[in-house]
Design a protein around this motif. Structure first.
Motif, short mmCIF file in Angstrom:
data_model
loop_
_atom_site.label_atom_id
_atom_site.label_comp_id
_atom_site.label_asym_id
_atom_site.label_seq_id
_atom_site.Cartn_x
_atom_site.Cartn_y
_atom_site.Cartn_z
N LEU A 1 -7.67 52.80 7.47
CA LEU A 1 -6.31 52.44 7.09
C LEU A 1 -5.42 52.30 8.32
O LEU A 1 -4.52 51.46 8.35
N ARG A 2 -5.66 53.10 9.35
CA ARG A 2 -4.88 52.94 10.57
C ARG A 2 -5.19 51.59 11.23
O ARG A 2 -4.31 50.93 11.77
N GLY B 1 -11.58 48.23 10.78
CA GLY B 1 -11.19 49.00 9.60
C GLY B 1 -12.24 48.93 8.51
O GLY B 1 -12.52 49.93 7.83
N ILE C 1 -14.08 52.33 7.02
CA ILE C 1 -14.02 52.72 5.61
C ILE C 1 -15.40 52.63 4.97
O ILE C 1 -15.83 53.55 4.25
N ILE D 1 -10.14 44.01 2.56
CA ILE D 1 -9.22 44.29 3.66
C ILE D 1 -8.68 43.00 4.25
O ILE D 1 -7.48 42.89 4.57
N ALA E 1 -5.84 52.47 -1.86
CA ALA E 1 -6.03 52.51 -0.41
C ALA E 1 -5.47 51.26 0.25
O ALA E 1 -4.80 51.34 1.30
N LEU E 2 -5.69 50.09 -0.34
CA LEU E 2 -5.18 48.85 0.24
C LEU E 2 -3.65 48.80 0.17
O LEU E 2 -2.99 48.30 1.08
N SER F 1 -1.75 51.41 0.31
CA SER F 1 -1.30 52.35 1.34
C SER F 1 -1.38 51.71 2.72
O SER F 1 -0.52 51.95 3.57
N ALA F 2 -2.41 50.92 2.96
CA ALA F 2 -2.58 50.30 4.27
C ALA F 2 -1.41 49.39 4.62
O ALA F 2 -1.02 49.30 5.79
N THR G 1 -0.75 58.07 6.88
CA THR G 1 -2.11 57.53 6.78
C THR G 1 -3.11 58.64 6.49
O THR G 1 -4.06 58.46 5.73
#
Length: 292
Positions: free
Chosen positions: A30-31, A51, A55, A99, A161-162, A164-165, A174
């Motif tokens: 995510l970073r 990334g 993941i 992603i 998760a996406l 949040s990214a 993160t």
């Protein structure tokens, strides 16, 4: 005959270790995705690819660490090498598709639903392909409803998760998103394992001849190295750790980013009334000889 399944040979050690690896891979990935949104399009694919690797490797590592605690009474277990690594490749590729969708199209509803669904299906496919790589004296059966529940969990986790990214900024945010992703991935794994049934082809009267950990540990070395690589990149890139904004990366058209073009307005002479700039028709005319 039905086999006896135990998913916790080492107690809570394997679930906890697997959860931490999923959190680590999720946070690193995510970073990288967040960093990709701060750079030009030239570097964006590299960050998104890293990334995806982080993941995908974290999720895959979580699965096979958890499998160290998995055993079937009366039969030894081993893993098919090519199929096992195929599940790793599948995880990285499908996570990568999701992603890249978010990295290039943003976190609008359509992109999140599309990317999250593809990524979640990749996570679930990795799990069940990894289970298909298990070799023993029998075969697995699955409860359809429980399998469907595990897929729903995977899709929901991937979509979160996406999201949040694209929205979470800073290392602490993160890390929190990584903890949530790790919890969801672990929940998906054990939901999938709850759907499992085992049918043995014959009755064995001896204990398993090989522990699953002995077969899994060598397989984990490659993905662990990939996670280490992603961790090194995070540590040595201060912008990724601090969440600080990168230099402007506006792109008005293909070619050199607009932010990299330095303005030279301060070098130009100011315009004064009564003076015509060089190249003006009047200025050229003033230099022409006057006729008599």
């Amino acid at each position: 005959m039905q086999g006896t399944v135990d998913g916790f040979d080492y107690g809570v050690a394997t679930p906890l270790a697997g959860y931490l690896m999923a959190c680590l891979g999720g946070a690193l990935g995510l970073r990288c995705v967040a960093r990709s949104l701060l750079v030009t399009r030239v570097w964006r694919p590299a960050w998104l690819a890293l990334g995806s690797v982080a993941i995908g490797s974290g999720i895959w590592t979580m699965h096979f660490i958890a499998m160290m605690g998995f055993s079937i009474g009366g039969t030894p277990l081993r893993f098919d090498g090519p199929m096992t690594y195929a599940s790793l490749g599948l995880a990285i590729v499908m996570v990568g598709i999701g992603i890249f969708i978010v990295g290039y199209r943003g976190t609008d509803r359509t992109s999140l639903v599309t990317g999250g669904t593809i990524t979640g299906l990749g996570v679930a496919s990795m799990h069940y392909l990894g289970m298909a790589a298990v070799r023993f004296g029998g075969h697995f059966t699955y409860n359809t409803l429980t399998v469907a529940a595990s897929v729903v969990i995977a899709v929901a986790a991937a979509t979160t998760a996406l999201w949040s990214a694209g929205r979470v900024r800073g290392f602490a945010g993160t890390a929190g998103a990584g903890l949530v992703l790790g919890l969801a991935v672990t929940g998906m794994h054990y939901t999938g394992m709850a759907a499992l049934g085992v049918h043995l082809h014959h009755t064995a009267h001896t204990a398993p001849s090989g522990a699953p950990a002995e077969a899994v540990i060598p397989i984990l070395l490659g993905p662990l190295a990939l996670l280490l690589l992603a961790g090194v990149v995070v540590v040595f890139d201060p912008l990724m750790v601090k969440g600080a904004p990168a230099r402007p990366a506006a792109e008005s058209k293909p070619g050199v980013p607009a932010a990299t073009i330095t303005s030279h307005q301060h070098l130009r002479p100011s315009y004064r009334p009564g003076r015509q700039p060089v190249g003006h028709a009047g200025a050229q005319g003033s230099r022409a000889p006057h006729g008599h």
